[in-house]
Design a protein around this motif. Sequence first.
Motif, PDB file in Angstrom:
ATOM      1  N   VAL A 177       0.839  -1.201   0.000  1.00 12.70           N
ATOM      2  CA  VAL A 177       0.000   0.000   0.000  1.00 12.70           C
ATOM      3  C   VAL A 177       0.874   1.252   0.000  1.00 12.70           C
ATOM      4  N   ALA A 178       1.973   1.226   0.753  1.00 14.85           N
ATOM      5  CA  ALA A 178       2.879   2.380   0.783  1.00 14.85           C
ATOM      6  C   ALA A 178       3.456   2.650  -0.596  1.00 14.85           C
ATOM      7  N   ALA A 179       3.828   1.582  -1.325  1.00 16.36           N
ATOM      8  CA  ALA A 179       4.372   1.762  -2.670  1.00 16.36           C
ATOM      9  C   ALA A 179       3.331   2.340  -3.617  1.00 16.36           C
ATOM     10  N   LEU A 180       2.082   1.869  -3.508  1.00 19.92           N
ATOM     11  CA  LEU A 180       1.010   2.408  -4.353  1.00 19.92           C
ATOM     12  C   LEU A 180       0.711   3.873  -4.005  1.00 19.92           C
ATOM     13  N   PHE A 181       0.659   4.160  -2.712  1.00 18.08           N
ATOM     14  CA  PHE A 181       0.390   5.532  -2.262  1.00 18.08           C
ATOM     15  C   PHE A 181       1.494   6.474  -2.747  1.00 18.08           C
ATOM     16  N   ASP A 182       2.741   6.001  -2.686  1.00 19.92           N
ATOM     17  CA  ASP A 182       3.870   6.831  -3.112  1.00 19.92           C
ATOM     18  C   ASP A 182       3.803   7.140  -4.602  1.00 19.92           C
ATOM     19  N   GLU A 223      -5.771   8.048  -3.942  1.00 24.81           N
ATOM     20  CA  GLU A 223      -6.740   7.328  -4.780  1.00 24.81           C
ATOM     21  C   GLU A 223      -6.295   5.903  -5.091  1.00 24.81           C
ATOM     22  N   CYS A 224      -5.099   5.530  -4.670  1.00 26.74           N
ATOM     23  CA  CYS A 224      -4.583   4.188  -4.966  1.00 26.74           C
ATOM     24  C   CYS A 224      -5.478   3.090  -4.395  1.00 26.74           C
ATOM     25  N   MET A 225      -6.174   3.379  -3.304  1.00 22.53           N
ATOM     26  CA  MET A 225      -6.957   2.317  -2.676  1.00 22.53           C
ATOM     27  C   MET A 225      -8.136   1.871  -3.540  1.00 22.53           C
ATOM     28  N   GLU A 226      -8.489   2.671  -4.528  1.00 18.82           N
ATOM     29  CA  GLU A 226      -9.564   2.284  -5.429  1.00 18.82           C
ATOM     30  C   GLU A 226      -9.057   1.518  -6.642  1.00 18.82           C
ATOM     31  N   MET A 227      -7.746   1.360  -6.742  1.00 18.96           N
ATOM     32  CA  MET A 227      -7.183   0.653  -7.882  1.00 18.96           C
ATOM     33  C   MET A 227      -7.431  -0.853  -7.747  1.00 18.96           C
ATOM     34  N   ASP A 228      -7.524  -1.524  -8.870  1.00 18.73           N
ATOM     35  CA  ASP A 228      -7.817  -2.947  -8.884  1.00 18.73           C
ATOM     36  C   ASP A 228      -6.752  -3.735  -8.122  1.00 18.73           C
ATOM     37  N   ILE A 229      -5.475  -3.354  -8.277  1.00 18.42           N
ATOM     38  CA  ILE A 229      -4.401  -4.101  -7.614  1.00 18.42           C
ATOM     39  C   ILE A 229      -4.499  -3.978  -6.094  1.00 18.42           C
ATOM     40  N   ALA A 230      -4.968  -2.806  -5.607  1.00 18.35           N
ATOM     41  CA  ALA A 230      -5.148  -2.633  -4.168  1.00 18.35           C
ATOM     42  C   ALA A 230      -6.326  -3.457  -3.663  1.00 18.35           C
ATOM     43  N   ARG A 231      -7.380  -3.543  -4.469  1.00 19.56           N
ATOM     44  CA  ARG A 231      -8.548  -4.321  -4.057  1.00 19.56           C
ATOM     45  C   ARG A 231      -8.230  -5.818  -3.977  1.00 19.56           C
ATOM     46  N   ALA A 249      -8.388  -2.641   6.558  1.00 14.17           N
ATOM     47  CA  ALA A 249      -6.957  -2.522   6.844  1.00 14.17           C
ATOM     48  C   ALA A 249      -6.269  -1.666   5.801  1.00 14.17           C
ATOM     49  N   VAL A 250      -6.638  -1.851   4.515  1.00 12.30           N
ATOM     50  CA  VAL A 250      -6.050  -1.037   3.449  1.00 12.30           C
ATOM     51  C   VAL A 250      -6.457   0.422   3.620  1.00 12.30           C
ATOM     52  N   ARG A 251      -7.726   0.648   3.949  1.00 12.34           N
ATOM     53  CA  ARG A 251      -8.205   2.025   4.148  1.00 12.34           C
ATOM     54  C   ARG A 251      -7.436   2.688   5.308  1.00 12.34           C
ATOM     55  N   ASN A 252      -7.247   1.960   6.397  1.00 17.35           N
ATOM     56  CA  ASN A 252      -6.520   2.525   7.538  1.00 17.35           C
ATOM     57  C   ASN A 252      -5.073   2.845   7.165  1.00 17.35           C
ATOM     58  N   ALA A 253      -4.467   1.986   6.344  1.00 17.85           N
ATOM     59  CA  ALA A 253      -3.089   2.227   5.919  1.00 17.85           C
ATOM     60  C   ALA A 253      -3.003   3.507   5.102  1.00 17.85           C
ATOM     61  N   VAL A 254      -3.957   3.722   4.196  1.00 15.46           N
ATOM     62  CA  VAL A 254      -3.954   4.928   3.376  1.00 15.46           C
ATOM     63  C   VAL A 254      -4.139   6.173   4.245  1.00 15.46           C
ATOM     64  N   LEU A 310      11.820   4.144  -7.382  1.00 18.81           N
ATOM     65  CA  LEU A 310      11.149   2.992  -7.975  1.00 18.81           C
ATOM     66  C   LEU A 310       9.689   3.257  -8.339  1.00 18.81           C
ATOM     67  N   ARG A 311       9.245   4.498  -8.312  1.00 19.29           N
ATOM     68  CA  ARG A 311       7.863   4.776  -8.687  1.00 19.29           C
ATOM     69  C   ARG A 311       7.556   4.374 -10.127  1.00 19.29           C
ATOM     70  N   PRO A 312       8.471   4.587 -11.098  1.00 18.06           N
ATOM     71  CA  PRO A 312       8.176   4.083 -12.446  1.00 18.06           C
ATOM     72  C   PRO A 312       7.970   2.569 -12.471  1.00 18.06           C
ATOM     73  N   MET A 313       8.722   1.837 -11.653  1.00 19.87           N
ATOM     74  CA  MET A 313       8.555   0.387 -11.574  1.00 19.87           C
ATOM     75  C   MET A 313       7.161   0.029 -11.072  1.00 19.87           C
ATOM     76  N   VAL A 314       6.684   0.733 -10.060  1.00 18.30           N
ATOM     77  CA  VAL A 314       5.356   0.443  -9.508  1.00 18.30           C
ATOM     78  C   VAL A 314       4.289   0.674 -10.573  1.00 18.30           C
ATOM     79  N   GLU A 315       4.418   1.747 -11.308  1.00 17.18           N
ATOM     80  CA  GLU A 315       3.433   2.032 -12.366  1.00 17.18           C
ATOM     81  C   GLU A 315       3.395   0.902 -13.392  1.00 17.18           C
ATOM     82  N   GLN A 316       4.572   0.359 -13.728  1.00 19.26           N
ATOM     83  CA  GLN A 316       4.626  -0.698 -14.733  1.00 19.26           C
ATOM     84  C   GLN A 316       4.160  -2.038 -14.171  1.00 19.26           C
TER      85      GLN A 316
END
Length: 794
Positions: free
Chosen positions: A581-586, A591-599, A607-612, A680-686
């Motif tokens: 979740v931290a990598a997605l948020f970064d 809005e990362c919590m609404e992404m399919d990979i987060a779901r 737990a994911v919502r609390n982390a965000v 590593l943010r470009p890596m996360v996007e890919q």
Amino acid sequence: MTTVANIQKLSGDLQRTCLFVTGQVQGVGFRPFAYRLASELHLTGWVLNDARGVSIQVQGSPDRLTEFVRRLQEESPPLAAIDRCSQLPAEVIVGEKHFEILASEGGEIADAQVTVDTATCGDCLREMNAPGDPRYKYPFINCTNCGPRYSIVTRIPYDRPNTTMADFALCPACASEYGDPSSRRFHAQPTACEKCGPAVWLVDTRGQQIPSNDPIASAARMLQEGKILAIKGLGGFHLVCRADDDHVVRRLRQRKRRDAKPFAIMVADIEQAGRLVRLTGEARKLLSGSLRPIVILPVNKDGDRVAASVAQGLNTLGVMLPYAPLHHLLFQQGLGPLVMTSGNYSDEPLVKDNDSAIAHLGRIADALMLHNRRIERRVDDSVVLGRDDGQLIVVRRARGYAPQPVRLAAPVAGGPAVLAVGGELKNTICLLKGDHAVLSEHIGDLKDGRTYRQFIDTVSHLEALYDVTPELVACDMHPHYLSTEYAVRRHHGELAGRWAIPIARVQHHHAHVVSCLAENGHTAPVIGIACDGTGHGDDGANWGCEIFRADLCTYERLGHLRYLPLVGGDAAAVETYRPAVAALFDAFGPECMEMDIARKLEAAREAVRNAVEMLSIGVNCPPSSSLGRWFDAVAAFCRIADRNAYEAQAPARLEVAARQGIADCYSYRVTAGGPFVIDLRPMVEQIVADADAGADIGLISAKFHNTAVAFLADGAGRARAETGLDVVALSGGCFINRYLATRLEARLKAMSFTVLTHRQIPCNDAGVALGQAVIAAARRSAGGDRRGDRRHSG
């Protein structure tokens, strides 16, 4: 005045030489070897053990003295390891008739090396299996070439009164062998037979003896029936069961409270090992040699199978061969592969005493096999990892390896006596004295109170065994490590019987790099790459992917991974959704919590919502440059592991998932500066794009591993451009990952780097104490701390 030369003239061609032999030369048959060699060459004189090693005075013709010295070093006993053999002339003794073995001497400083515990030799096995031999089927047979050493010694010199075998008086037959220089058991301190030595027996879980004419055969029958046994061995107890019965293995897991961590397997012989795992030539030699560690090797997919619950989710097995006579006698009863795991509850110290075994292991095992040879020191089985390139690296250093010292280079040798207390996890301690550093056996994770007690006992035992009074204590910079707290108390003189001594605080990753330098005998500056789960940084952040310019005293942080907030602090090392979740948020924001990979993360939506929310307001989210947490995050993205039930479980499974033959990697950015930062943010996007496109986890895992290889090699290249250095030292727990380590080494060598790596000293936190000790001694030798603007002494 009578001189040596004058005496030699009076006595013809006679000369006399005094030899001082240091190294692993006590308890290995070195004195009878010297006796037999001198007798063969018709030389006179004497040999004895002292606190430094072995002292010899030998007299005869010059040519025979030369031959004696040469053969002493070239033909020494199998377990001997000579560090030095120095010579001084001595006065000829006119009329001397014999060569003698004299009684051992003590000394002011115990410099002799303690011999490691070794596997039963071929000669003893032949005797044990020969009907009519006095030691036929005797489970404690040994000689000067094999058997217990470190686990039974109480002090130096290594003589029977200084071992736990002092409890057993020799019978006339054993005493005759013990005193016969021509015997293989001359001064074999643990020697005994069934008439005068230790014995085995079976008890139930209440400690009541189970009647049996043959306890070993009875134990084998219990194992065949699916029972779990606690068996006392060389350095402690094992918990043992059939490895081919999933129900029994799962029952052991439940009772031992070890949900997922893989179990080790003992097999009867090398042929049976080859049916379970893929054996290289070097692995075959190590498994069947005198050390006999657990060796982790790829599963033989075309061979025999063990229960899936032995090593769930992995493509490797840890196997070992029998190393004590008792093990051989068990397997002679026709047993198949056995789970052979440490006798304890998970994360607690190894049980070594009979009463403690009944009290603690009686709640795990169905019966216990005891013996009455006291174990002075807990010594776990060592663990060696077989890598993809055929290299064998020690990842847990214990039986067969500890306490073999590391020989130190000149800039450190001759400094103060140092006690280094290691880290919090996989703790070991190190005593540095003169030109040797003695790294202790594996102790464990200090957060458990019993393990911390063992840590304190190990400090006391090693200081007493080697007669060392530390002049300096070295520790990690982390203020809350229990080992650091111990060092601070030692520094302030707050421990009973210990006076105050100076303290040296050492940065965790600097210690990692220097442990690699010490193992390789390298003293010049290097580019150090240290990658692990965590280590306290100079700025208070959790470091864990560091590129240094480092030497024995100082380091400069040249580059690192961009900081990622660890949601929940230490909890992020257990629950893999947190760094994910931290990598997605970064990369994407709230809005990362609404992404399919987060779901799809294997974590409750709440737990994911609390982390965000925690990330949004910056509560309990300490910054980290840890590479280990990135392995956890990608494992969570791939839904391989939702938690680390044991350290690095998720990264291990991610490595297994990596598809072979993939060359592609993800993108990353490097921000120049002092230090440069790998983003590593470009890596996360890919990764998100690959996951959304339905890419399989084998592809994602391989590309992630390749990305780590790419940015670490890139970082080394940038460090070379800045420093002019072309030697790289790799250290840290991430390099246990075979995929990462072998490919990074190959890439660096292709870039014309000289690469230093670990082989005999663990690259994980079990090697940190060695680095701490060397840094502390080097700083003192250099005149104290050397600090600079960006160059640190920790």
